[in-house]
Design an enzyme around this catalytic site. Structure first.
Site, PDB file in Angstrom:
ATOM      1  N   ARG A 193       0.793  -1.135  -0.037  1.00 56.27           N
ATOM      2  CA  ARG A 193      -0.063  -0.212  -0.092  1.00 56.27           C
ATOM      3  C   ARG A 193       0.784   1.278  -0.140  1.00 56.27           C
ATOM      4  NH1 ARG A 193      -2.026  -3.781   3.870  1.00 56.27           N
ATOM      5  NH2 ARG A 193      -4.094  -4.248   3.388  1.00 56.27           N
ATOM      6  N   ARG A 297      -1.621  -1.640  -6.666  1.00 55.06           N
ATOM      7  CA  ARG A 297      -1.644  -2.579  -5.752  1.00 55.06           C
ATOM      8  C   ARG A 297      -2.679  -3.585  -6.374  1.00 55.06           C
ATOM      9  NH1 ARG A 297      -1.279  -4.662  -0.533  1.00 55.06           N
ATOM     10  NH2 ARG A 297      -3.280  -5.381   0.566  1.00 55.06           N
ATOM     11  N   HIS A 320      -3.370  -9.719   2.816  1.00 56.38           N
ATOM     12  CA  HIS A 320      -4.799  -9.847   2.687  1.00 56.38           C
ATOM     13  C   HIS A 320      -5.211 -10.970   3.850  1.00 56.38           C
ATOM     14  CE1 HIS A 320      -4.515  -7.771  -1.350  1.00 56.38           C
ATOM     15  NE2 HIS A 320      -5.735  -7.222  -0.801  1.00 56.38           N
ATOM     16  N   TYR A 329      -9.154  -7.681  -5.211  1.00 62.52           N
ATOM     17  CA  TYR A 329      -7.734  -6.971  -5.710  1.00 62.52           C
ATOM     18  C   TYR A 329      -7.233  -7.690  -6.746  1.00 62.52           C
ATOM     19  CZ  TYR A 329      -7.945  -3.856  -1.623  1.00 62.52           C
ATOM     20  OH  TYR A 329      -8.247  -2.832  -0.711  1.00 62.52           O
TER      21      TYR A 329
END
Length: 342
Positions: A193, A297, A320, A329
């Site tokens: 991130r 990302r 995650h 994602y």
């Protein structure tokens, strides 16, 4: 048990019973006072009576303020609660806890959906729900009707924006900022991130083992990110622009990085349109359009799968918590999957 007394132009109802806290309330009519007294007596008789005096004296705004002070302040993501609490207080903050109802929250939800995205409204309602849960479970505040419940807005589908290598290369070469170029490159290579990249410290990067330790993450769980050879080259380049072997790897702030990224995207889009105009060809409708930093990302996570890594391996890199979160994602290209099928 119930005693009705006229006080000036009002009617006071008092309910007393041994073993229960006394209750009293003032009404404009005697009939209302009698009805309230009977409802309290009925609750006592059924064994469902609860003391809600504190709830009747406490507003939603006061509960939110206490939650921000005692709970949000201890969380890394707590700063996000401040703005959401301000919005909630502006709309429903004046209500007493006993007056807050599902219909009031439904009106709030519908009004907010007219000006904000469903995900934003969900975050706001979740904050209020957390504050009310803490108030009832730990602060001793009793809500006779329980915590009001409503149907929350449906969350939008996860973004499926893939960032092309052409776009990435254009942003890196056209940004004019060596630091932003390194941050963009590292985001695509590591799936970190923005906040995680900008929190990197030299003393937490092991260049021999090719790892970077993140003691604080969005999920509040530390993790160690593996650095590919390409990621290590980016780190070495950024390392060389600052002095010493300790301290932040990057000097820029998250807000400044986002603003610079937005400017770079707009600049490259205009450049593309200008080039197309000079060639008398229509511009690509998707190039540098609807592109945000967090899409890097998404792209990086998808690329990890495309490089053959398994679910657990990717989750260890990206941090995650669940497969559902990871799927939001991850957007694999159909043509790449077709190649694997043969």
């Amino acid at each position: 048990m119930a005693t009705i007394t006229k006080v000036r132009d009002k009617w006071l109802c008092q309910v007393r019973k041994k073993g229960y806290p006394s209750r009293s309330k003032t009404f404009s009519s005697r009939a209302d006072a009698v009805a309230w007294g009977r409802s309290i007596e009925a609750d006592i008789a059924r064994g469902t009576f609860v003391a809600s005096a504190e709830a009747e004296a406490t507003t939603v705004a006061e509960i939110l303020d206490r939650y921000l002070l005692e709970i949000s302040a201890t969380k890394r993501s707590g700063t996000s609660d401040t703005g959401r609490a301000k919005t909630l207080k502006g709309h429903v903050g004046a209500y007493k806890l006993t007056a807050l109802s599902s219909s009031i929250l439904a009106t709030y939800r519908n009004d907010r959906l007219k000006v904000r995205a469903p995900q934003t409204v969900v975050h706001e309602l979740n904050l209020l729900n957390r504050a009310l849960r803490i108030a009832t479970s730990e602060w001793g505040i009793v809500l006779p009707g329980g915590i009001p419940r409503i149907v929350k807005p449906r969350k939008p589908e996860g973004r499926d924006r893939r960032v092309s290598q052409t776009e990435i290369d254009a942003l890196i070469s056209g940004t004019g900022s060596p630091e932003l170029a390194s941050v963009i490159s590292l985001a695509v290579e590591t799936a970190m991130r923005r906040s995680e990249i900008l929190s990197l410290r030299k003393e937490r990067i092991d260049r021999l083992r090719h790892t970077a330790f993140l003691p604080k993450t969005k999920t509040d769980k530390p993790r160690t990110v593996p650095l590919s050879s390409r990621a290590l080259v980016i780190v070495e380049r950024a390392w060389g622009t600052s002095e010493g072997d300790t301290g932040p790897l990057f000097a820029v702030k998250p807000g400044s990085t986002t603003q610079a990224f937005v400017r770079a995207v707009r600049r490259e889009r205009k450049r593309h349109e200008k080039q197309c105009k000079s060639k008398s060809v229509p511009p690509d409708g998707a190039y540098m359009v609807d592109l945000v930093f967090h899409d890097l990302r998404h792209e990086a996570t998808s690329r990890l799968f495309e490089r053959g890594l398994g679910i657990m391996e990717v989750a260890a890199i990206t941090g995650h918590k669940t497969l559902d979160m990871l799927k939001r994602y991850t957007h694999l290209r159909a043509e790449d999957l077709a190649k694997k099928l043969g």
